[in-house]
Design an enzyme around this catalytic site. Sequence first.
Site, PDB file in Angstrom:
ATOM      1  N   ASN A  79       0.829  -1.067  -0.115  1.00 33.26           N
ATOM      2  CA  ASN A  79      -0.012   0.138  -0.132  1.00 33.26           C
ATOM      3  C   ASN A  79       0.962   1.289  -0.013  1.00 33.26           C
ATOM      4  O   ASN A  79       1.091   1.777   0.989  1.00 33.26           O
ATOM      5  CB  ASN A  79      -0.774   0.080   1.248  1.00 33.26           C
ATOM      6  CG  ASN A  79      -1.863   0.956   1.331  1.00 33.26           C
ATOM      7  OD1 ASN A  79      -1.980   1.819   0.410  1.00 33.26           O
ATOM      8  ND2 ASN A  79      -2.949   0.936   2.042  1.00 33.26           N
ATOM      9  N   ARG A 124      -1.020   5.250   0.830  1.00 33.71           N
ATOM     10  CA  ARG A 124      -2.107   5.534  -0.310  1.00 33.71           C
ATOM     11  C   ARG A 124      -3.528   5.811   0.535  1.00 33.71           C
ATOM     12  O   ARG A 124      -4.126   6.699   0.163  1.00 33.71           O
ATOM     13  CB  ARG A 124      -2.154   4.430  -1.119  1.00 33.71           C
ATOM     14  CG  ARG A 124      -2.977   4.590  -2.578  1.00 33.71           C
ATOM     15  CD  ARG A 124      -3.009   3.500  -3.193  1.00 33.71           C
ATOM     16  NE  ARG A 124      -3.430   2.208  -2.628  1.00 33.71           N
ATOM     17  CZ  ARG A 124      -4.518   1.650  -2.890  1.00 33.71           C
ATOM     18  NH1 ARG A 124      -5.600   2.055  -3.543  1.00 33.71           N
ATOM     19  NH2 ARG A 124      -4.733   0.465  -2.410  1.00 33.71           N
ATOM     20  N   CYS A 125      -3.788   4.920   1.463  1.00 33.31           N
ATOM     21  CA  CYS A 125      -5.040   4.961   2.037  1.00 33.31           C
ATOM     22  C   CYS A 125      -5.155   6.552   2.612  1.00 33.31           C
ATOM     23  O   CYS A 125      -5.986   6.860   2.641  1.00 33.31           O
ATOM     24  CB  CYS A 125      -5.195   3.926   2.893  1.00 33.31           C
ATOM     25  SG  CYS A 125      -5.633   2.429   2.359  1.00 33.31           S
ATOM     26  N   MET A 126      -4.127   6.819   3.272  1.00 34.90           N
ATOM     27  CA  MET A 126      -4.166   8.095   4.090  1.00 34.90           C
ATOM     28  C   MET A 126      -4.356   9.469   3.229  1.00 34.90           C
ATOM     29  O   MET A 126      -4.423  10.407   3.693  1.00 34.90           O
ATOM     30  CB  MET A 126      -3.099   8.228   5.146  1.00 34.90           C
ATOM     31  CG  MET A 126      -2.970   7.057   6.243  1.00 34.90           C
ATOM     32  SD  MET A 126      -1.703   7.298   7.255  1.00 34.90           S
ATOM     33  CE  MET A 126      -0.323   6.999   6.529  1.00 34.90           C
TER      34      MET A 126
END
Length: 135
Positions: A79, A124-126
Site C-alpha cells: 500500500n 495511499r489510503c491516508m
Amino acid sequence: VFTQIDVDKFTIHPAIMGTLQVFKLTPGKNAGEVEIEEMNDTLEHILAKALGIDAVKLIPCGGGDPIAAAREQWNDGSNTLAVAPGKICVYQRNNVTNDVLYKEGMELLVVPSAELSRGRGGPRCMSMPFWREDL
C-alpha cells in the site's frame, strides 16, 4: 493489496495472484445505465488491458517470501503512494519489500512508521481523496 507505482508496475500482495473474477463497469448508452463486463483472467492481463499496454510487472510484497509477505502486508507493504511514475512513498519498516522496490529502480520516499503503521492504512489510503477535480 496492490498499488500502481509506475506506468507499467504495481506492488502486490501475493495472495491475490492467479485467476480473478473482475467486473468492469462503464457508463451505458442511456443516462443512468451501466454496462457490466465480467472478466476472468490474471491480474496482469486485466491491468494491461485496462491500461492499453502489452504487459505489466507485478512486484510482490515481501519479495516472494511468504513469511515476509504476510508480515510486511500487515504493515501495508503493498500500500504505497505514487507521487510520480517510479517515485513512491513507502513505510520504513517494510525492509524486504523496500529493498525489492529499490532494486526494481523505484525512487523511494521512506516514511518513518514505527507507530504510524499500527493505525492500519498505508500512505495511499491516508492520502486518497474521495473526490478529485478535473485538472
